[in-house]
Design an enzyme around this catalytic site. Structure first.
Site, short mmCIF file in Angstrom:
data_model
loop_
_atom_site.label_atom_id
_atom_site.label_comp_id
_atom_site.label_asym_id
_atom_site.label_seq_id
_atom_site.Cartn_x
_atom_site.Cartn_y
_atom_site.Cartn_z
N PHE A 125 1.11 -1.23 -0.07
CA PHE A 125 -0.01 0.22 0.04
C PHE A 125 0.69 1.19 0.09
CE2 PHE A 125 -2.76 3.15 1.80
CZ PHE A 125 -3.96 2.95 0.97
N ASP A 194 0.71 -4.48 8.75
CA ASP A 194 -0.49 -3.51 8.50
C ASP A 194 -1.42 -4.42 8.54
OD1 ASP A 194 -2.31 -1.79 7.58
OD2 ASP A 194 -0.82 -0.47 6.19
N TYR A 219 -11.61 2.59 9.30
CA TYR A 219 -12.78 2.95 8.75
C TYR A 219 -13.35 1.95 7.77
CZ TYR A 219 -9.00 5.02 5.98
OH TYR A 219 -7.57 5.15 5.33
N LYS A 220 -12.35 0.89 7.66
CA LYS A 220 -12.78 -0.30 6.58
C LYS A 220 -13.74 -1.17 7.42
CE LYS A 220 -8.53 0.78 3.98
NZ LYS A 220 -7.25 0.74 4.11
N ARG A 366 -12.04 -4.12 -7.96
CA ARG A 366 -11.94 -4.76 -6.83
C ARG A 366 -13.21 -4.87 -6.05
NH1 ARG A 366 -8.64 -2.03 -1.89
NH2 ARG A 366 -10.09 -0.66 -2.07
C1 LIG Z 1 -6.59 2.07 3.88
C2 LIG Z 1 -4.93 1.50 4.12
C3 LIG Z 1 -4.32 2.60 4.92
C4 LIG Z 1 -5.00 3.94 5.14
O1 LIG Z 1 -3.78 4.65 5.81
P1 LIG Z 1 -4.60 6.24 6.17
O2 LIG Z 1 -3.41 6.85 6.97
O3 LIG Z 1 -5.80 6.05 7.11
O4 LIG Z 1 -5.04 7.03 5.22
C5 LIG Z 1 -3.00 2.02 5.42
N1 LIG Z 1 -2.52 0.95 4.70
C6 LIG Z 1 -3.10 0.10 4.13
C7 LIG Z 1 -2.47 -1.10 3.88
C8 LIG Z 1 -4.46 0.20 3.73
O5 LIG Z 1 -5.47 -0.30 3.15
#
Ligand SMILES: *Cc1c(COP(=O)(O)O)cnc(C)c1O
Length: 407
Positions: A125, A194, A219-220, A366
């Protein structure tokens, strides 16, 4: 039997079917993007309204003590802990995933003097890779990327930290947390997972794997609302030696002593930086409690059943699409990703039909199967819509080719 008929049977036998009623889902929408922004729990508006109108409006500053605002970050961390195989005092809800990555990458570097390499994989990511870049700019880190099947070979005596996303955001492929954590430790490195695409969708065993650090998103699958606070995990054995660089006053051992000198809190609270976002935490707490009530084992079972059913339904419709997610549902998160040169336009055509998935550059469609609130009927309908979009070549339409800022 048609996919719709089979869906009716599956829904009737689904032990989680009733939980759909605990979420607000707009009429006419099949929501396959809960892996990007989780749906709204019906209890959230009242909980947030109570914090705003009662605790803030009437309690004012007193609510830091009387309404539990001061403890909220640790309290909610403790509720996230069982979802990820951690002890309650090892998890805290704070900041964004990006900021938590920074704190823990820097802390890991400090714990491995003489080593500067942060090992990750290409295509991780973006924010995970960008947060390494920030520490490289400071001269503190050196990034090394290795393909997933080469990660263990790349673990040498220079590696301070292995930083991986447990479930890949694009493909849904899941890493072997136990094996990779062990390999990193054998090389003298620490591990930071992560869990953004794992938490709330499937069981995670951080302590069973002896993981050092983890971060994840609120938030997911945790349904904490847009920009919800994230969380961070530090294994208890590291609490005493941890030194994270964002030494704000909320991470101080005694913030309200107003001392001139920094002394970190002894436990997981040392990860805090500034004042906790109370409104965001209030919404997050509702989502976390609901997901914990359903239970991650049951959620993962259902998500596997949903994605298997989607694939079977596509087959029934004669759809041939390249799936880039692992074929084994036990080896992927709650999503399926398909590669197609017109993935963006297909995604837009689906959205026009009320099927909300997303597109990931350059060519991935996705589809997320958030198990807490999707029904098998949703899946059957989504498969039929996708089959029709492809059969009618609806993606050829110009209106579906204009790229928006957020995909
Ligand atoms: C959604 C996501 C993030 C989000 O990071 P933010 O700091 O909340 O924007 C980080 N890492 C992964 C793997 C994600 O899928």
């Amino acid at each position: 039997m048609t996919p719709e008929q089979r869906a009716a049977e599956f829904d009737a036998a689904d032990p989680l079917a009733a939980y759909r009623e605990r979420f607000t889902l707009p009429e006419g929408v099949i929501y396959l993007d809960g892996n990007s922004l989780g749906a709204l729990p019906k209890a959230t508006p009242a909980a947030v309204r109570c914090v705003v109108e009662h605790e803030w409006g009437e309690g004012l500053i007193r609510s830091w003590n009387s309404a539990g605002w001061f403890e909220a970050a640790g309290r909610i961390g403790g509720k996230i802990a069982p979802l990820i195989g951690a002890a309650p005092h090892e998890v805290i809800a704070c900041d964004s995933t990006s900021v938590n990555l920074f704190k823990l990458i820097a802390a890991a570097l400090q714990m491995r003097p003489g080593r500067k390499v942060i090992l990750s994989e290409p295509g991780n990511f973006p924010t995970d890779l960008y947060m390494i870049a920030g520490l490289e700019q400071q001269g503190l880190a050196e990034r090394r990327l290795a393909e997933r099947d080469r990660l263990t070979d790349a673990l040498d005596g220079d590696v301070a930290l292995l930083l991986l996303t447990h479930v890949h955001y694009k493909t849904g492929a899941m890493h072997d947390m136990v094996a990779l954590t062990r390999a990193a430790h054998e090389a003298g490195a620490l591990v930071l997972w992560d869990l953004s695409h794992s938490t709330g969708a499937l069981p995670v065993g951080l302590n069973a794997a002896q993981a050092d650090f983890a971060v994840g998103c609120g938030y997911k699958y945790l349904c904490g609302g847009p920009g919800a606070p994230a969380f961070a995990f530090v294994a208890e054995r590291h609490h005493a030696s941890l030194k994270q660089p964002l030494t704000g006053w909320f991470g101080h051992a005694a913030p309200f002593a107003f001392s001139d000198d920094y002394a970190s809190a002894p436990g997981i609270e040392q990860l805090l930086c500034g004042t906790s976002p109370v409104l965001g935490l209030a919404a997050l707490e509702v989502g976390v409690e609901l997901i914990a009530e359903i239970g991650v084992e049951r959620l993962f079972q259902k998500s596997q059943a949903l994605s298997e059913f989607f694939l079977a339904s596509l087959k029934d419709h004669g759809v041939v699409l390249e799936c880039v997610s692992p074929a084994d549902s036990g080896a992927r998160g709650s999503q399926l990703s398909f590669r197609h040169p017109q993935a963006y336009a297909i995604c837009q055509a689906l959205i026009a039909r009320g099927v909300i998935g997303d597109f990931r550059d350059p060519d991935v469609l996705r589809l997320g199967f958030a198990p807490a609130y999707l029904s098998f009927a949703d899946i059957a309908a989504a498969a039929r819509h996708l089959a029709e979009v492809l059969a009618n070549e609806e993606w050829q339409s110009d209106e579906f080719r204009q790229r928006a800022a957020v995909t």
